[in-house]
Motif scaffolding. Structure first.
Motif, short mmCIF file in Angstrom:
data_model
loop_
_atom_site.label_atom_id
_atom_site.label_comp_id
_atom_site.label_asym_id
_atom_site.label_seq_id
_atom_site.Cartn_x
_atom_site.Cartn_y
_atom_site.Cartn_z
N VAL A 23 -5.32 -2.54 -11.33
CA VAL A 23 -6.29 -1.49 -11.01
C VAL A 23 -5.60 -0.14 -11.16
O VAL A 23 -4.63 0.14 -10.46
CB VAL A 23 -6.85 -1.67 -9.58
CG1 VAL A 23 -7.85 -0.55 -9.27
CG2 VAL A 23 -7.51 -3.04 -9.43
N HIS A 25 -4.25 3.69 -11.10
CA HIS A 25 -4.07 4.67 -10.02
C HIS A 25 -3.48 5.94 -10.62
O HIS A 25 -2.26 6.06 -10.77
CB HIS A 25 -3.15 4.11 -8.95
CG HIS A 25 -2.91 5.05 -7.80
ND1 HIS A 25 -3.89 5.40 -6.91
CD2 HIS A 25 -1.79 5.74 -7.41
CE1 HIS A 25 -3.40 6.25 -6.02
NE2 HIS A 25 -2.12 6.48 -6.31
N SER A 26 -4.33 6.88 -10.99
CA SER A 26 -3.94 8.14 -11.64
C SER A 26 -2.92 7.85 -12.74
O SER A 26 -3.14 6.98 -13.58
CB SER A 26 -3.42 9.15 -10.61
OG SER A 26 -2.27 8.65 -9.95
N PRO A 30 -0.03 1.02 -11.46
CA PRO A 30 -1.31 0.49 -10.99
C PRO A 30 -1.13 -0.40 -9.77
O PRO A 30 -0.01 -0.75 -9.39
CB PRO A 30 -1.80 -0.32 -12.19
CG PRO A 30 -0.54 -0.77 -12.85
CD PRO A 30 0.42 0.37 -12.70
N THR A 31 -2.24 -0.75 -9.14
CA THR A 31 -2.23 -1.71 -8.04
C THR A 31 -2.51 -3.09 -8.65
O THR A 31 -3.58 -3.33 -9.18
CB THR A 31 -3.30 -1.37 -7.00
OG1 THR A 31 -3.09 -0.03 -6.53
CG2 THR A 31 -3.23 -2.35 -5.83
N THR A 108 -6.10 5.36 -0.69
CA THR A 108 -6.77 5.63 -1.97
C THR A 108 -6.70 4.40 -2.87
O THR A 108 -7.68 4.05 -3.53
CB THR A 108 -6.13 6.84 -2.68
OG1 THR A 108 -6.33 8.01 -1.87
CG2 THR A 108 -6.75 7.07 -4.06
N ARG A 109 -5.55 3.74 -2.89
CA ARG A 109 -5.42 2.51 -3.68
C ARG A 109 -6.36 1.43 -3.17
O ARG A 109 -6.98 0.70 -3.95
CB ARG A 109 -3.96 2.01 -3.63
CG ARG A 109 -3.01 2.85 -4.47
CD ARG A 109 -1.58 2.33 -4.35
NE ARG A 109 -0.65 3.11 -5.16
CZ ARG A 109 -0.39 2.90 -6.45
NH1 ARG A 109 -0.98 1.88 -7.08
NH2 ARG A 109 0.46 3.65 -7.11
N ASP A 111 -9.19 1.89 -1.69
CA ASP A 111 -10.52 2.32 -2.09
C ASP A 111 -10.77 2.02 -3.57
O ASP A 111 -11.86 1.57 -3.96
CB ASP A 111 -10.69 3.81 -1.83
CG ASP A 111 -12.14 4.26 -1.89
OD1 ASP A 111 -12.99 3.62 -1.24
OD2 ASP A 111 -12.43 5.24 -2.61
N GLU A 112 -9.77 2.24 -4.39
CA GLU A 112 -9.89 1.95 -5.83
C GLU A 112 -10.09 0.46 -6.08
O GLU A 112 -10.88 0.07 -6.94
CB GLU A 112 -8.64 2.45 -6.56
CG GLU A 112 -8.55 3.96 -6.62
CD GLU A 112 -7.18 4.47 -7.02
OE1 GLU A 112 -7.06 5.67 -7.32
OE2 GLU A 112 -6.21 3.66 -7.01
N LYS A 115 -13.71 -0.54 -4.92
CA LYS A 115 -14.72 -0.10 -5.88
C LYS A 115 -14.62 -0.84 -7.20
O LYS A 115 -15.64 -1.12 -7.86
CB LYS A 115 -14.60 1.41 -6.09
CG LYS A 115 -15.03 2.21 -4.87
CD LYS A 115 -14.83 3.70 -5.09
CE LYS A 115 -15.33 4.50 -3.90
NZ LYS A 115 -15.07 5.95 -4.02
N PHE A 116 -13.40 -1.17 -7.62
CA PHE A 116 -13.19 -1.91 -8.86
C PHE A 116 -13.89 -3.27 -8.80
O PHE A 116 -14.64 -3.65 -9.69
CB PHE A 116 -11.69 -2.10 -9.11
CG PHE A 116 -11.36 -2.98 -10.28
CD1 PHE A 116 -11.30 -2.47 -11.57
CD2 PHE A 116 -11.09 -4.33 -10.09
CE1 PHE A 116 -10.99 -3.29 -12.64
CE2 PHE A 116 -10.79 -5.15 -11.16
CZ PHE A 116 -10.74 -4.63 -12.45
N SER A 147 -16.86 5.55 0.63
CA SER A 147 -17.05 4.13 0.36
C SER A 147 -17.98 3.45 1.35
O SER A 147 -18.19 2.25 1.28
CB SER A 147 -15.69 3.40 0.38
OG SER A 147 -14.95 3.76 -0.75
#
Length: 245
Positions: A23, A25-26, A30-31, A108-109, A111-112, A115-116, A147
């Motif tokens: 996923v 992350h800017s 990534p996560t 934030t990660r 949340d990403e 949402k992903f 969220s």
């Protein structure tokens, strides 16, 4: 930019497949996540392990950690639930070294990732945090913000004593703890206090598990704290709560 990276696919049991998704992350690392998906999932649960949060998921889908979430990853398919093990690219600390799970980058990660997977499946998405991971679940629920409405509920297990939930968090909440958890930072009362302190108008439930065996340090994955050899019951309680709410 690649929105996801599918690496490994294999069949485990209950007709499920597994894939690794990165996923974004800017412009940073990534996560990394490992999805174990039944053919027709009814819900999806994001699993945040304890310790420093580094599960060690490789691009090929192997996992270095022996955490209870890893040992039970293929059990969710029996209930028609897709399970996602969530890794961290950096150490999130602990109660002795400092808990970094409340830092904005980590949330934030989270949340990403929420949402992903919500966008990918359109299913109810739950967060399940064990031990130090319970602070990820509670911090995120307390600061839902944009969220709100995306997350369907949270589960905490082997909860750390410093975790808490604001009264404004109206999501269904399940707390699970082992009756003989001997880890000083995760007493049974840490979970029961949160569940019993929730406003009565909200859906809240406490499950206390007994049995299994304890091996190694009392705060480690193969101790009662890690629900060693009670994994089927551990997953069953969580899965039934998810499907019923």
């Amino acid at each position: 930019m690649k929105f996801f990276l599918a690496i490994a696919i294999w069949v485990i049991s209950f007709g499920v497949s597994a894939q690794v998704f990165d996923v974004p992350h800017s412009d940073e690392a990534p996560t990394k996540t490992l999805l174990v998906q039944p053919s027709k999932p009814r819900a999806l649960v994001l699993l945040f392990p304890g310790g420093g949060g580094k599960a060690g998921i490789s691009d090929s889908g192997t996992v270095r950690s022996k955490h209870t979430f890893v040992r039970s990853l293929d059990m969710w398919g029996e209930y028609g639930i897709a399970a996602v093990l969530v890794d961290s690219p950096y150490d999130l600390g602990d109660l002795r070294r400092g808990n970094l799970r409340g830092r904005q980058d980590h949330l934030t990660r989270v949340d990403e990732v929420v949402k992903f997977y919500k966008a990918k499946f359109g299913l109810p998405v739950w967060i399940f945090g064990h031990s130090m991971g319970s602070s990820t679940a509670t911090y995120y629920a307390n600061e839902l913000g944009a969220s709100k409405g995306v997350l369907s509920g949270i589960i905490i297990a082997g909860t750390i004593y410093s975790a808490s939930l604001n009264d404004e968090v109206s999501l269904p909440v399940l707390g699970i703890h082992h009756a003989y958890d001997g880890c000083a930072g995760t007493p049974v009362v840490a979970t029961s206090r949160i569940i019993q302190g929730r406003p009565s108008k909200y859906v809240s439930q406490l499950e206390i598990i007994e049995g299994g065996i304890s091996e190694g340090g009392v705060c480690e994955s193969f101790a009662y704290h890690g629900f060693n050899q009670t994994e089927p019951e551990f997953v069953k309680h969580a899965a039934q709560f998810i499907l019923n709410h």
